[in-house]
Design a protein around this motif. Structure first.
Motif: not given
Length: 409
Positions: A113-117, A122-128, A138-139
């Motif tokens: 699952t994803s968390a949009i940020k 935020s750790v691990g956040v990236a365009d993916q 960006n999540c």
């Protein structure tokens, strides 16, 4: 004292009071050995109750305000600086789920699952790729593992996907508190790690289920073959199979040949479980296959399941099953139908329990928040499983909205 609940069935006062007593007992049992000081122990109890309450936005400040704290500092300290073992809590969540929902024919379901940020901190956040929107966002991406049986379903394990751009950046890792031993792992590799933990813990399950993002991964399949783990996973149309006359052909060619036969009798209409709108009925066909480069475990065989929509026959999905030889196809179809239960956990975790409503940026606080939310979901799943038969029949979908309102102050 529990003084409000959200369900669609009439429940007795004694039953509601018993939920509060069960929650208090669960928190007390877990918090005792988890914390050495009373302050984080109380903050932990307050946070679990606040997550179970009807709070519109479940970030630290609104949860603190609901529970009666002047600021969010107690929750922030619990999630960041307090000394306690989050994996020990994860083990307690699993134990609670298995104690109430565990069955020999249970399944483990993997999905992310994803968390949009906003921003890049935020750790691990990236365009993916983001499963929420079906496009690049960006999540953060969170591979999760659900345990499901006839009694219910809840999360038992979790990982945070760390993209290569993070894994190879010492400065970003240091700012986010990523431990030195954490290296880049693909999402299927993270599921392998979680599966290994479930095997070590003795989690009882008969099948692993997952979508095609995991079903196409040869390393995950090889792990299951080496350990004789049965699975029913969706696979892409280009999965290579050994052709009858030698060589390799994609899964899609098998469907082409079936359609060319023009015989309606190759399809059988069956339900693969009950969804939010009733029985989930599809047309199914199955055939034994050999997967290129993937030998099944001794005594096991590969079966290709093809599922076709009744109302839209061009909508087709493929599943690869790895199971002991001569297992009934109906059992494989039932297992395929269990996959949706993790989607329900993702939905309820986010909408009801603040699974991705955190305001934390670092590695340790992320794991702590998500695992506490998993505990809240595990509690609800256990209470749902214990509902009286008449309440369970009346509640329907609404019983998943059972929330416990913590007293103010």
């Amino acid at each position: 004292m529990v003084h409000r609940q959200y369900v669609t069935c009439a429940l007795t006062y004694d039953l509601v009071v018993s939920w509060d007593a069960e929650l208090t007992a669960l928190i007390t049992r877990i918090a005792g050995p988890l914390f050495t000081r009373p302050e984080p122990r109380q903050a932990f109890a307050d946070l679990v109750r606040a997550l179970l309450a009807d709070v519109p936005r479940k970030n630290s400040w609104q949860l603190a305000d609901h529970i009666g704290h002047a600021t969010a500092h107690r929750f922030e300290h619990l999630l960041d600086r307090a000394k306690w073992d989050v994996d020990a809590l994860r083990d307690e969540v699993r134990s609670h789920v298995i104690a109430h929902l565990g069955r020999a024919d249970g399944v483990l379901i993997a999905d992310d699952t994803s968390a949009i940020k906003k921003g890049q901190m935020s750790v691990g956040v990236a365009d993916q790729y983001c499963g929420l929107t079906g496009q690049v966002e960006n999540c953060q991406v969170m591979p999760m593992l659900t345990y499901a049986s006839a009694a219910g379903h809840a999360f038992v394990n979790r990982r945070l996907y760390l993209p290569e751009s993070w894994a190879g950046d010492p400065q970003r890792r240091a700012r986010a508190g990523v431990p030195e031993h954490v290296a880049f792992r693909t999402k299927p590799q993270l599921v392998i790690d979680m599966l290994a933990e479930e095997l070590a813990a003795g989690t009882p399950f008969r099948y692993l289920c997952a979508d095609s993002g995991y079903g196409r991964d040869p390393h995950l399949c090889a792990f299951c073959h080496e350990r004789a783990i049965s699975y029913v996973m969706a696979v892409p149309v280009d999965l290579p199979l050994v052709a009858a006359r030698g060589g390799v052909e994609p899964v899609g060619h098998v469907l082409d040949r079936i359609l060319a036969l023009g015989r309606a009798g190759v399809w059988e209409r069956r339900s693969c479980g009950t969804g939010t709108k009733g029985l989930r009925v599809y047309d199914w066909t199955a055939l034994a296959v050999a997967v290129a480069g993937q030998a099944p475990a001794p005594g096991h065989a590969h079966t290709l399941l093809i599922r076709r929509s009744v109302s839209a026959p061009t909508e087709v999905e493929f599943f690869l099953a790895h199971a002991p030889a001569r297992v009934p196809v109906t059992e494989l179809i039932d297992a395929a139908g269990m996959r949706w239960k993790i989607e329900e956990n993702n939905e309820h975790g986010k909408d009801l329990l603040g699974l991705t409503s955190y305001q934390v940026r670092k590695w340790t606080p992320w794991h702590r928040h998500v695992t506490i939310a998993m505990l809240a979901l595990a509690f609800l799943a256990a209470m749902r499983a214990a509902l009286p038969a008449d309440a369970d029949e009346t509640a329907g979908k609404g019983k998943d909205r059972l929330l416990l309102e913590a007293p103010a102050g």
